[in-house]
Design an enzyme around this catalytic site. Structure first.
Site, PDB file in Angstrom:
ATOM      1  N   ARG A   1     -74.844  26.098  72.925  1.00 32.41           N
ATOM      2  CA  ARG A   1     -73.998  26.671  73.971  1.00 32.41           C
ATOM      3  C   ARG A   1     -74.041  28.197  73.954  1.00 32.41           C
ATOM      4  O   ARG A   1     -73.832  28.848  74.981  1.00 32.41           O
ATOM      5  CB  ARG A   1     -72.571  26.133  73.862  1.00 32.41           C
ATOM      6  CG  ARG A   1     -72.507  24.646  74.215  1.00 32.41           C
ATOM      7  CD  ARG A   1     -71.114  24.099  74.064  1.00 32.41           C
ATOM      8  NE  ARG A   1     -70.674  23.978  72.703  1.00 32.41           N
ATOM      9  CZ  ARG A   1     -70.785  22.884  71.945  1.00 32.41           C
ATOM     10  NH1 ARG A   1     -71.326  21.801  72.460  1.00 32.41           N
ATOM     11  NH2 ARG A   1     -70.355  22.867  70.714  1.00 32.41           N
TER      12      ARG A   1
ATOM     13  N   GLU B   1     -69.006  20.389  57.409  1.00 37.05           N
ATOM     14  CA  GLU B   1     -67.934  19.613  56.785  1.00 37.05           C
ATOM     15  C   GLU B   1     -68.496  18.626  55.759  1.00 37.05           C
ATOM     16  O   GLU B   1     -67.979  18.474  54.668  1.00 37.05           O
ATOM     17  CB  GLU B   1     -67.145  18.888  57.873  1.00 37.05           C
ATOM     18  CG  GLU B   1     -65.748  18.607  57.422  1.00 37.05           C
ATOM     19  CD  GLU B   1     -64.923  18.030  58.558  1.00 37.05           C
ATOM     20  OE1 GLU B   1     -65.337  18.172  59.725  1.00 37.05           O
ATOM     21  OE2 GLU B   1     -63.895  17.430  58.239  1.00 37.05           O
TER      22      GLU B   1
HETATM   23  P1  AMP Z   1     -67.458  26.572  62.712  1.00 41.96           P
HETATM   24  O1  AMP Z   1     -68.744  26.762  61.962  1.00 41.96           O
HETATM   25  O2  AMP Z   1     -66.490  25.674  61.994  1.00 41.96           O
HETATM   26  O3  AMP Z   1     -66.823  27.887  63.136  1.00 41.96           O
HETATM   27  O4  AMP Z   1     -67.818  25.769  64.034  1.00 41.96           O
HETATM   28  C1  AMP Z   1     -68.335  26.432  65.139  1.00 41.96           C
HETATM   29  C2  AMP Z   1     -69.436  25.663  65.805  1.00 41.96           C
HETATM   30  O5  AMP Z   1     -69.129  24.274  65.944  1.00 41.96           O
HETATM   31  C3  AMP Z   1     -69.654  26.192  67.198  1.00 41.96           C
HETATM   32  O6  AMP Z   1     -71.066  26.227  67.472  1.00 41.96           O
HETATM   33  C4  AMP Z   1     -68.917  25.235  68.101  1.00 41.96           C
HETATM   34  O7  AMP Z   1     -69.624  25.006  69.276  1.00 41.96           O
HETATM   35  C5  AMP Z   1     -68.753  23.951  67.277  1.00 41.96           C
HETATM   36  N1  AMP Z   1     -67.352  23.475  67.208  1.00 41.96           N
HETATM   37  C6  AMP Z   1     -66.570  23.437  66.110  1.00 41.96           C
HETATM   38  N2  AMP Z   1     -65.355  22.925  66.373  1.00 41.96           N
HETATM   39  C7  AMP Z   1     -65.349  22.634  67.694  1.00 41.96           C
HETATM   40  C8  AMP Z   1     -64.359  22.099  68.602  1.00 41.96           C
HETATM   41  N3  AMP Z   1     -63.133  21.752  68.192  1.00 41.96           N
HETATM   42  N4  AMP Z   1     -64.714  21.957  69.903  1.00 41.96           N
HETATM   43  C9  AMP Z   1     -65.956  22.323  70.329  1.00 41.96           C
HETATM   44  N5  AMP Z   1     -66.922  22.816  69.537  1.00 41.96           N
HETATM   45  C10 AMP Z   1     -66.638  22.982  68.232  1.00 41.96           C
END
Ligand code: AMP
Length: 181
Positions: free
Chosen positions: A64, A101
């Site tokens: 995205r 995760e």
């Molecule tokens: P993080 O590494 O935990 O900051 O996760 C960010 C990445 O995961 C981004 O590329 C987001 O597009 C996706 N992502 C994580 N959580 C969500 C969520 N609740 N809704 C949509 N996309 C998410």
């Protein structure tokens, strides 16, 4: 941020409960991208702080971040650099592992995509724990980029991602927050 921007963004982002798994609220920007005013306003707001500055490259995180980052790069008259999941780029790459995760994943970019000291803005749709963006910033810094900011449409502040990026000396800009995870 003015109220109309907040409401156009809020109203155009679709929240899908229990996707991709139980307990997660997925913030789906495909509806925002499909909404002409919301898409334009999002890109305009992401561009705004850098208008008139020299930004050499916009780096977008798969997938995205490619859509938003491409539009931002066009507006800033910058180049665009894709940061991809491993194995997708055809030329010589630099790679970094990061924690998800469950388990680890790796992302990469072309080694020659950015020259040392080039000014780079990183773009993705959403920051949650910050693990993905942290890895992307480290990858960019590792090849000598000057990462001037990391920008996201959505912040999930309860997950604390912003602090991870700021700890790398990179300012974070987000357009809208959703409480909870
Ligand atoms: P993080 O590494 O935990 O900051 O996760 C960010 C990445 O995961 C981004 O590329 C987001 O597009 C996706 N992502 C994580 N959580 C969500 C969520 N609740 N809704 C949509 N996309 C998410």
């Amino acid at each position: 941020m003015d109220k109309s921007l907040r409401s156009v963004l809020e109203d155009s982002i679709r929240s899908i409960h229990n996707y991709p798994k139980e307990g997660i609220v997925f913030r789906d920007i495909s509806t925002l991208l499909g909404h002409p005013r919301a898409f334009r306003r999002s890109v305009d707001e992401l561009v705004h702080p850098f208008a008139g500055q020299r930004i050499d490259k916009v780096a977008g995180i798969e997938a995205r971040g490619f859509i938003l980052g491409g539009a931002v790069a066009h507006q800033l008259s910058s180049g665009f650099v894709p940061i991809r999941k491993k194995g997708k780029l055809p030329h010589d790459t630099v790679r970094i592992a990061y924690s998800l995760e469950y388990g680890i994943d790796e992302m990469e970019m072309h080694r020659d995509a950015i020259r040392p000291a080039e000014k780079v803005v990183l773009i993705d749709d959403l920051i949650a724990t910050g693990g993905t963006a942290e890895a992307a910033v480290k990858l960019l810094q590792q090849i000598g980029a000057d990462v001037v900011a990391a920008c996201f449409v959505i912040d999930l502040p309860d997950l604390g991602g912003r602090k991870k990026i700021e700890a790398l000396g990179v300012p974070v800009r987000t357009l809208i927050e959703f409480e909870g995870d």
